[in-house]
Design a protein around this motif. Structure first.
Motif, PDB file in Angstrom:
ATOM      1  N   ASP A  30       4.892   3.613   8.126  1.00  0.00           N
ATOM      2  CA  ASP A  30       3.589   3.955   8.632  1.00  0.00           C
ATOM      3  C   ASP A  30       2.235   3.388   9.028  1.00  0.00           C
ATOM      4  O   ASP A  30       1.357   3.966   9.888  1.00  0.00           O
ATOM      5  N   LYS A  34      -0.389   1.773  11.671  1.00  0.00           N
ATOM      6  CA  LYS A  34      -1.130   2.198  11.823  1.00  0.00           C
ATOM      7  C   LYS A  34      -2.563   1.049  11.675  1.00  0.00           C
ATOM      8  O   LYS A  34      -3.860   1.304  11.515  1.00  0.00           O
ATOM      9  N   GLU A  79       4.848  10.730   8.384  1.00  0.00           N
ATOM     10  CA  GLU A  79       3.814  10.178   8.946  1.00  0.00           C
ATOM     11  C   GLU A  79       2.711  10.734   7.603  1.00  0.00           C
ATOM     12  O   GLU A  79       2.816  11.707   7.017  1.00  0.00           O
TER      13      GLU A  79
END
Length: 169
Positions: A30, A34, A79
């Motif tokens: 995750d 990002k 997430e």
């Protein structure tokens, strides 16, 4: 020889260590998705450490003449809303692992299993270190909350972490 109760508890804990590895792999993925490469690195190393912790428990059970019974690993989140949320979840998880290790210590004490009690000392100390490390990162993230430059600097710092395989004495 391990008692059935101790063997079952150690097998359950092996599953918990593998779940922890799976959780940290998910966090690494995750963070990477990002753009937090340093945080992704930190969690990738945590993933490897948890696998090693599971292996240390496996090796111990086998050395004591026990049997390993692997169970399915439960689903993990995939997430998080922010690095701060991720590390808050990490601290809560490490506190849960500490409680699990404490539970193993209680069983070893009840069973008068001095060899297992001795082996667990390393894991007790490891949990103190794990919680302290995560608290330090949380303190840093809280200090820079809302600052993209601060988060960038923390991410860069966490990217410098290198893997060192744990060796329980």
């Amino acid at each position: 020889m391990l008692s059935t109760k101790m063997q079952d508890a150690l097998n359950a804990h092996i599953n918990a260590e593998l779940w922890s590895a799976y959780l940290y792999l998910s966090m690494s993925l995750d963070a990477s998705a990002k753009g937090y490469k340093g945080i992704a690195n930190w969690y990738a190393i945590q993933f490897k450490e948890e696998q090693d912790h599971a292996q240390l428990f496996i090796d111990y059970v086998l050395a004591r003449g026990g049997r390993i019974a692997l169970s399915p690993i439960a689903e993990v989140p995939t997430e998080w809303e922010s690095p701060l949320a991720m590390f808050r979840d990490t601290l809560a998880h490490e506190q849960k692992v500490t409680a699990l290790i404490d539970g193993l210590c209680r069983i070893a004490d009840e069973e008068k299993d001095f060899a297992t009690a001795n082996k667990l000392v390393w894991f007790v100390n490891e949990q103190v270190e794990e919680e302290e490390n995560v608290r330090d990162i949380l303190d840093q993230l809280n200090m820079v909350e809302g600052s993209k430059m601060g988060l960038y600097m923390i991410d860069k710092e966490l990217g410098g972490r290198v893997y060192a395989a744990p060796a329980a004495e």
